[in-house]
Design an enzyme around this catalytic site. Structure first.
Site, mmCIF file in Angstrom:
data_model
loop_
_atom_site.group_PDB
_atom_site.id
_atom_site.type_symbol
_atom_site.label_atom_id
_atom_site.label_comp_id
_atom_site.label_asym_id
_atom_site.label_seq_id
_atom_site.Cartn_x
_atom_site.Cartn_y
_atom_site.Cartn_z
ATOM 1 N N GLU A 165 0.818 -1.217 0.000
ATOM 2 C CA GLU A 165 0.000 0.000 0.000
ATOM 3 C C GLU A 165 0.851 1.265 0.000
ATOM 4 O O GLU A 165 0.358 2.345 0.296
ATOM 5 C CB GLU A 165 -0.976 0.008 1.185
ATOM 6 N N ASP A 201 -1.501 -1.927 -9.196
ATOM 7 C CA ASP A 201 -2.007 -3.289 -9.042
ATOM 8 C C ASP A 201 -2.178 -4.001 -10.378
ATOM 9 O O ASP A 201 -2.724 -3.439 -11.339
ATOM 10 C CB ASP A 201 -3.362 -3.266 -8.330
#
Length: 710
Positions: A124, A215
């Protein structure tokens, strides 16, 4: 001709505890087709990262992908990144776990591919200024974060076209700024527009570098992206455009670029993640204020307005969601137990075996590696927070954290317990919220008590590896104000999941489920109601509490016999009432005894919030009635009832000293996921109701026993 360098760094991950069919779907829609597309374009170089648990799954289920990766690595086409093995937010782990998880991932990659990664993926992209030291100690040279981190440090746009060095106490790492422009463009904007932007950057002179760090699921798993990327040909067109413009554009890797070019300079990055994370970490009102202020400032400064505003730090999720904080603080203490046990292993150079019994799910050989991996699985980040993915709201992800942490705790205690040691007791402000707590681990059970509301926060079976009180509170979220009954897709354009216009609903009528609790959904909570209160009013939080016990501190103390006492003198409808309640451990459960003193006329109810892995399918057996766990019901003259879960092979039986009314209703939340807003069953609230009219004292008691679901 001026040349721009482009690093395409793709991160692939599935949470620990996610369903196997979700892994399989992501593999078929994103991971495999992306590898095939990459293989078909031999002039391109990429950087790939797979979280450790995903890579283990791929190795087991799809060895053909491992073969493809091996070929790409040997041909110099891809660079693989290391990282925390189970994708933890590193800054919130004990330092020993940070370093060990990274080293474990590096060793796993080296063993599988014969390749030693030099860089890592930061989960993250949660960065804190102290991190260079532990990252360097783990053997890592460089990593991507976001250009937002750099902008918060005052770095101008021109200096974002390269990499920087940073350090802590002289421990240095190199950091690459991931472009937010590319994150929002790939694969959502037309290929021509993406290439025009890259061309524009190439004309700035020098050897500018742009980095995409995002991602892999956006290439097939996110809504509508599979058709967009593969059936409609966006990815093929993009890869071909990169190859066809190789005279001014070169794809490269972190290792290759930093070996060939000097850093732009030194930088000290502040605490940050990607920009959207800061907004999600804010409380609902703050998030709405942030969104309003950002839109107003965009009118003056355009996209540069993003640089002038920032949201909360990732750790703010521990404030926003006490349930997350509880898991995190339990993890920290279990980590200490685990590392003490590992140290004892090294001293004794021995192995322990936990035998299968009626209270354990598995017989397993206990080794330092198995112990550490159980702990590390419980550090996977996804269920510790919530943004546009389900995260914390998904019961199966929370229960996975508890499953592995409880197993690690049981294994560590097996090693640590000495002759005659039957319980492990911790006291103090264990969850760092300002209230004193007591956590008792005795036999198969672990119970966590707090002064706050005199509550029982956790009641876990280590054998079944489940916290039976893992129920999420119904609370407001900023996006609740934007829920509409419109269809999810009102535009043919494929949009990033970060686009606020994407918000839609998975079912009609969700507005009816926007019910918010006035207190945390703990257990052993003490309510005082009017005689005429109805179950629906309690379920909808449309009632008035007559006592001041919920949300107030109790005196918490240990008592002989291996239990606790919780006591408080408060006011009920203006009259003084004292509650003294004790909880004692029994061989297969707990015994609860109440003494109420004072004057009161009305309803007294003890509340338990119970969940069996978040499943709605366990059955409640009350008298001759059998209902599903998520059913609503009210039963009179009850001396006993039980809940049975066949999956866990577990039964929780409640027995009362005298007749009570038993009320129950489902706790359902409304939360956002990448597919839209959805209703989720979290658990069931049980109220044990007594109608009192006394001036003096009154005793109430009950027993909770756990056994097999026969």
């Amino acid at each position: 001709m001026p040349k721009v360098y482009l690093i395409l760094s793709i991160h692939n991950h599935q949470p620990v505890g996610n369903f196997d069919y979700v892994f399989e779907d992501a593999y078929e829609k994103a991971y495999l087709p992306f590898l095939k597309m990459l293989t078909a374009h031999p002039k391109l170089k990429f950087v790939l990262h797979y979280s450790g648990n995903l890579l283990v799954w791929i190795e087991k289920k799809h060895p053909e992908a491992i073969d493809m990766l091996t070929t790409l690595i040997k041909s110099g086409r891809i660079e693989l990144l290391s990282g925390g093995f189970y994708e933890p937010v590193l800054c919130c782990l004990p330092e020993v776990d940070r370093v060990m998880q990274i080293r474990e991932m590096t060793a796993y990659i080296k063993d599988m591919f014969g390749y030693t990664p030099r860089g890592m993926w930061l989960a993250e992209r949660v960065w804190e200024p102290h991190m260079p030291e532990c990252i360097s100690n783990a053997g890592i040279e460089y990593l991507p974060v976001d250009d937002y981190h750099f902008k918060l440090a005052g770095v101008d746009d021109r200096d974002l076209l390269g990499y920087h060095v940073t350090e802590e106490n002289g421990f240095m790492v190199k950091v690459f700024p991931g472009s937010e422009e590319l994150r929002y463009s790939i694969p959502f904007k037309d290929v021509d527009k993406v290439m025009s932007y890259l061309k524009e950057i190439s004309m700035t002179g020098g050897s500018p570098l742009l980095t995409l760090a995002d991602d892999g699921e956006k290439f097939g798993v996110w809504p509508d992206t599979f058709s967009h990327c593969y059936k409609d040909g966006w990815l093929e067109s993009f890869f071909s455009a990169l190859e066809n413009n190789s005279d001014w554009l070169k794809t490269t890797t972190f290792s290759e670029y930093q070996d060939g070019f000097y850093p732009v300079g030194r930088v000290y990055l502040p605490t940050a993640s990607y920009r959207e994370m800061g907004e999600w970490a804010l409380p609902p009102e703050g998030a709405l204020d942030y969104e309003y202020a950002l839109n107003e400032m965009k009118g003056l400064f355009g996209d540069k307005a993003k640089n002038f505003l920032r949201g909360g730090a990732w750790r703010s999720f521990f404030t926003k969601y006490p349930e997350s904080n509880h898991i995190h603080k339990r993890m920290l203490r279990i980590s200490r137990k685990v590392h003490k046990a590992v140290k004892k292993f090294k001293i004794q150079n021995s192995k322990f075996k936990i035998q299968k019994s009626d209270k354990t799910l598995n017989s397993q050989l206990l080794t330092p590696d198995s112990l550490l991996h159980e702990l590390w699985k419980g550090q996977c980040n996804d269920a510790y927070w919530h943004g546009i993915f389900g995260g914390l709201y998904l019961p199966h992800l929370r229960s996975a954290l508890y499953r592995h942490l409880l197993n690690a705790e049981a294994m560590a205690e097996e090693v640590l317990k000495g002759q005659g040691v039957k319980e492990f007791i911790e006291e103090g402000d264990l969850d760092c919220d300002g209230f004193r707590d007591i956590c008792i681990s005795k036999g198969d059970m672990t119970a966590f008590f707090t002064e706050d509301s005199g509550a029982l926060i956790e009641l876990s079976s280590k054998g079944k590896q489940v916290n039976l009180l893992d129920v999420l509170t119904r609370r407001p979220e900023a996006y609740h104000s934007r829920i509409s009954e419109t269809a999810q897709h009102d535009s043919p354009a494929v949009k990033t999941i970060h686009d606020p216009e994407r918000l839609g609903v998975k079912e009609s009528g969700l507005l009816d489920y926007l019910i918010y609790d006035n207190y945390r959904r703990a257990s052993l909570l003490d309510h005082f109601f009017d005689y005429n209160i109805e179950l629906d009013a309690v379920m909808k939080s449309e009632y008035e509490e007559r006592g001041d016990f919920i949300g107030s501190p109790y005196l918490l103390e240990r008592i002989d016999g291996g239990g606790v006492r919780l006591s408080r003198e408060g006011l009920v409808s203006g009259n003084k009432v004292k509650i003294d309640k004790s909880v004692l451990f029994r061989k297969s459960g707990i015994r609860v005894d109440y003494l109420l003193e004072g004057r009161y006329s009305g309803i007294f109810a003890t509340e338990f919030n119970i969940s069996f892995l978040g499943s709605p399918y366990p059955s409640i057996h009350a008298g001759r009635k059998a209902l599903l766990m998520k059913d609503k019901g009210a039963h009179s003259d009850m001396r006993s009832f039980y809940i049975k879960d066949k999956f866990l092979n577990m039964k929780a039986a409640f027995s009362f000293d005298e007749d009570v009314e038993m009320w129950h209703y489902p706790i359902e939340t409304v939360s956002l996921s990448e597919g839209g807003v959805e209703r989720l069953y979290q658990g069931t609230a049980f109220l044990f109701v007594k109608r009192f009219d006394f001036n003096g004292s009154k005793r109430v008691g009950f027993t909770v026993n756990f056994g097999e679901a026969k």
